[in-house]
Design an enzyme around this catalytic site. Structure first.
Site, PDB file in Angstrom:
ATOM      1  N   CYS A 173       0.853  -1.194   0.000  1.00 41.16           N
ATOM      2  CA  CYS A 173       0.000   0.000   0.000  1.00 41.16           C
ATOM      3  C   CYS A 173       0.891   1.248   0.000  1.00 41.16           C
ATOM      4  CB  CYS A 173      -0.940  -0.081   1.203  1.00 41.16           C
ATOM      5  SG  CYS A 173      -2.224   1.166   1.285  1.00 41.16           S
ATOM      6  N   ASP A 175      -8.638  -2.721  -8.047  1.00 39.21           N
ATOM      7  CA  ASP A 175      -8.209  -1.703  -7.076  1.00 39.21           C
ATOM      8  C   ASP A 175      -8.841  -0.370  -7.449  1.00 39.21           C
ATOM      9  OD1 ASP A 175      -6.776   0.219  -5.546  1.00 39.21           O
ATOM     10  OD2 ASP A 175      -5.029  -1.110  -5.473  1.00 39.21           O
ATOM     11  N   HIS A 208      -7.679  -3.809  -3.914  1.00 35.82           N
ATOM     12  CA  HIS A 208      -6.552  -3.268  -3.154  1.00 35.82           C
ATOM     13  C   HIS A 208      -6.387  -4.078  -1.861  1.00 35.82           C
ATOM     14  CE1 HIS A 208      -3.680  -0.180  -2.065  1.00 35.82           C
ATOM     15  NE2 HIS A 208      -4.177  -0.202  -0.842  1.00 35.82           N
TER      16      HIS A 208
END
Length: 299
Positions: free
Chosen positions: A171, A234, A267
């Site tokens: 991330c 994502d 994600h």
């Protein structure tokens, strides 16, 4: 329960937890996992420390801060290749520590610096705004300085194999991987898990400036191969930005770097404590990570 759908820069609604949801998390809430992202039904992978040496250490950063870090390495004298582990926005909580132990089981000395604790540890917090304030305070030069300090500290450890350094991050930390691979010649390989590659299409000039340097602008500067692992679903990293990065790598002649997209993954698909976890894609990404590091760091 909250599902995180974006990298650094989540909106308030993405991270907001109700009091009822926080209460429902039960024992896991207090076991060291990030409060703001922990799924009620989570069954995180727990890697034991048998055959490993683990420690909480501190070493000086360039700004004088006594930087904490979590270390996991195989027992014995080594020397072992080193992998720096860069956290998500939640800092060095139990998921990141477990990643370090997984790397140690694979023969690496893993070091996870706590980039955010100059301000506050974000892991126990559920206040979205406060978490983003903490993350926003960790600017590019501070983060690169913390990595430089980590490189310096590991170079002084007898168990660390000289000149064999990798970096991986998740991330927020995925973006840092690209930046570090462009900054430090000693880094031999990087694996970036769904780190933002370019500004969001609706980013303001201030947001664009605060995020620099962006990976799409660093392709010419990469000093080591980077494997990027991204999710096709994502919502915070459009596939258009992934394509831009691929094009930038091609133009720069970075033939040893690669981006893999898992079409159905959201994600955070490696984060086994979140609802976004996709076991098959996480396992495949980990297999690819080990292949990259074994080739670059174990020769």
């Amino acid at each position: 329960m909250t599902t995180l759908i974006r990298p650094e820069g989540q909106s308030a609604d993405d991270l907001k937890l109700s009091r009822r949801a926080v209460g429902a998390l039960g024992g896991l809430l207090f076991s060291g996992y990030a409060v703001a992202a922990l799924a009620k039904e989570a069954k995180p992978i727990i890697t034991d420390a048998q055959g490993l040496v683990t420690a909480e250490v501190r070493y000086p950063a360039p700004d004088g801060f006594d930087l904490p870090a979590y270390v996991a390495r195989p027992a014995g004298d080594g020397p072992f290749p080193v992998v720096i582990v860069v956290s998500e926005i939640f800092g060095v909580h139990d998921y990141i520590k477990d990643v370090c132990r997984r790397l140690a089981k694979a023969g690496y000395a893993a070091v996870a610096p706590a980039f955010f604790v100059r301000v506050e540890d974000p892991a126990p917090l559920s206040d979205t705004g406060r978490i983003m304030q903490i993350v926003g305070a960790a600017g590019y030069e501070q983060v690169m300085g913390d990595i430089a300090a980590t490189l310096d500290w590991t170079s002084q450890q007898l168990w660390a194999k000289d000149g064999k350094i990798g970096i991986t991050g998740f991330c927020w930390g995925g973006k840092v991987v690209w930046q570090a691979a462009a900054r430090f010649a000693v880094v031999g390989a990087g694996v970036a898990w769904y780190g933002r590659l370019a500004p969001a299409p609706d980013a303001t000039p201030v947001q664009i400036a605060s995020g620099q340097p962006w990976p799409v602008d660093l392709a010419n500067d990469l000093k080591a191969p980077v494997l990027g692992l991204y999710g096709g679903q994502d919502q915070g990293i459009p596939l258009a930005s992934v394509d831009r990065m691929r094009q930038a790598l091609t133009r720069a002649g970075q033939t040893h770097s690669e981006i893999v997209v898992y079409p159905d993954a959201p994600h955070g698909f490696h984060a086994d404590y979140r609802a976004s976890y996709v076991e098959a894609d996480a396992r495949d990404g980990w297999r690819r990570l080990l292949a990259v590091f074994d080739k670059a760091l174990k020769n």
